[in-house]
Design a protein around this motif. Structure first.
Motif, mmCIF file in Angstrom:
data_model
loop_
_atom_site.group_PDB
_atom_site.id
_atom_site.type_symbol
_atom_site.label_atom_id
_atom_site.label_comp_id
_atom_site.label_asym_id
_atom_site.label_seq_id
_atom_site.Cartn_x
_atom_site.Cartn_y
_atom_site.Cartn_z
ATOM 1 N N ASP A 13 28.611 43.147 43.769
ATOM 2 C CA ASP A 13 28.338 44.365 44.527
ATOM 3 C C ASP A 13 28.490 45.631 43.699
ATOM 4 O OD1 ASP A 13 31.044 44.242 44.394
ATOM 5 O OD2 ASP A 13 31.404 44.655 46.497
ATOM 6 N N ASN A 14 28.832 45.510 42.425
ATOM 7 C CA ASN A 14 28.820 46.664 41.527
ATOM 8 C C ASN A 14 27.499 46.821 40.787
ATOM 9 O OD1 ASN A 14 31.777 47.448 41.660
ATOM 10 N ND2 ASN A 14 31.914 45.274 41.140
ATOM 11 N N LEU A 16 37.038 37.000 44.979
ATOM 12 C CA LEU A 16 37.734 37.532 43.810
ATOM 13 C C LEU A 16 39.064 38.185 44.172
ATOM 14 C CD1 LEU A 16 34.973 38.805 41.337
ATOM 15 C CD2 LEU A 16 36.250 36.678 41.304
ATOM 16 N N ASN A 17 39.604 37.853 45.350
ATOM 17 C CA ASN A 17 41.028 38.114 45.557
ATOM 18 C C ASN A 17 41.774 37.356 44.473
ATOM 19 O OD1 ASN A 17 40.729 39.586 48.037
ATOM 20 N ND2 ASN A 17 40.446 37.647 49.120
ATOM 21 N N LEU A 59 41.965 40.336 31.669
ATOM 22 C CA LEU A 59 41.840 41.787 31.764
ATOM 23 C C LEU A 59 40.930 42.091 32.952
ATOM 24 C CD1 LEU A 59 42.273 44.608 30.349
ATOM 25 C CD2 LEU A 59 40.103 44.199 29.196
ATOM 26 N N ILE A 60 41.342 43.033 33.785
ATOM 27 C CA ILE A 60 40.605 43.317 35.016
ATOM 28 C C ILE A 60 40.272 44.799 35.080
ATOM 29 C CG2 ILE A 60 40.768 43.304 37.536
ATOM 30 C CD1 ILE A 60 42.918 41.004 36.997
ATOM 31 N N ARG A 61 39.027 45.083 35.428
ATOM 32 C CA ARG A 61 38.654 46.473 35.691
ATOM 33 C C ARG A 61 38.443 46.633 37.183
ATOM 34 N NH1 ARG A 61 35.657 48.864 30.598
ATOM 35 N NH2 ARG A 61 36.623 47.476 29.077
ATOM 36 N N VAL A 80 37.482 44.822 42.634
ATOM 37 C CA VAL A 80 37.256 44.309 41.279
ATOM 38 C C VAL A 80 35.839 44.629 40.802
ATOM 39 C CG1 VAL A 80 37.049 42.198 39.902
ATOM 40 C CG2 VAL A 80 38.917 42.442 41.555
ATOM 41 N N ILE A 81 35.708 45.174 39.617
ATOM 42 C CA ILE A 81 34.404 45.337 38.970
ATOM 43 C C ILE A 81 34.150 44.146 38.045
ATOM 44 C CG2 ILE A 81 33.011 46.730 37.391
ATOM 45 C CD1 ILE A 81 34.478 49.198 38.422
#
Lengths: 75, 75, 75, 75, 75, 75, 75
Positions: free
Chosen positions: B65-66, C39-40, C19-21, C67-68
């Motif tokens: 969804d991004n 993506l929880n 690594l999470i954006r 989450v991106i």
């Protein structure tokens, strides 16, 4: 409610050049190859149109929830 | 409506380098490994492209969804 | 469409540092313990990464729609 | 995919004080009484944490789609 | 997961004055008459609370997706 | 949960003048003709209320997801 | 709840010129050809109305989730 759906005019626009407005003030142009009910679109020979000029994008798939409106070419 | 779905061109783009535009003016490039109907994507050898230069990201999973649009490489 | 799902690489990333954006320009790092299709995420030994430095968060559950992208560690 | 769900750590955090980050740069702390799969939360003895200080909120129900992340207390 | 739902404390708050925070920095107060699982709310004798003072709203129905949190009165 | 739904007060407000707050700081007033569970509304003799004055809109259909709250007239 | 749906007035507005307000302060006018329950719209002879003047758009399909409100012409 209508027997025709709003998206029926997209079917007539296939293989033709459409103008698309996206959220965030983006505008694009390209040949409509495919679409679905979410307005996910496949465009060929696409270009982004900005005040600074146009950028060639080639083939592109656009996620429908970014679409504000689509203009088929004049009949 | 079309027998082909807009996402079919992604199938042909697998294992090839695609260009992705995300919300918030982000742009990425990477080898498309997998995707689903929400446009969740897995990329290999990904990099973020900014005006300041590119940042290596390696493998990356992108939440669909991004995504604004995806450009497969020229045919 | 692929027999593999984009999220399959997350399964291989479990118990490893990812690594999470996130939306709103947040970045985090932590050991991936669990995830689901939205993506929880559950992270252990997590920290937030900002230009001013990192902040220890310990265990953390992240709501997926923020989450991106997620980068597993290099193979 | 995992047999454990990301939210399982919340079950262990019940009746304990958790830290919550919400969209719009809000932060809260409170004793977790209940939650559901949308991350709707009930907190007891909650307080909002801002740079200017903390504000007592007492009991509070938080709508899950505002939640970015939740940190249970250290084990 | 809990046998109690986060919204159960709203049931105990019916006919009592609750404090509501909405997106866009709005705050309201009113007697909770009804609610549903989306946190759609009906309030009686409601007022909006702003730094400039309060505005009487009378009866009001609030669409749940604007709600950030609801505080029932102290027990 | 209640046997009455939050929207039941809208049923009593039909054919009466309601005040509506929309996202983006818009306010409207009009005679409520119809509504559905998404808070899609049909108003008659509607007007937009701004600090600069009111603008006559006549009949109008409002998409529910823009609605923050609706105030029926005092009983 | 009503036996009539809010969108019924759109059925009477077909083939007539409607005024549309979209998110992001856009306004449009055009002849309503088709619509569906999401307020996806097809307009003919459409034009965008801005403070600087109007822009001819011709045929256009509007994605419903951008719509704030639609005004049919006076009866």
């Amino acid at each position: 409610m209508s027997v025709n759906k709003p998206m029926d005019i997209l079917n007539q626009a296939r293989e033709r050049r459409v103008l698309i407005r996206l959220r965030g003030n983006r505008r694009m142009r390209g040949i409509l190859k495919n679409y679905d009910i979410h307005l996910n679109l496949t465009l060929e020979d696409a270009e982004e149109i900005a005040s600074e000029g146009t950028t060639k994008l080639g083939d592109v798939i656009v996620r429908g929830d970014n679409v504000i409106m689509i203009s088929p070419p004049p009949k």
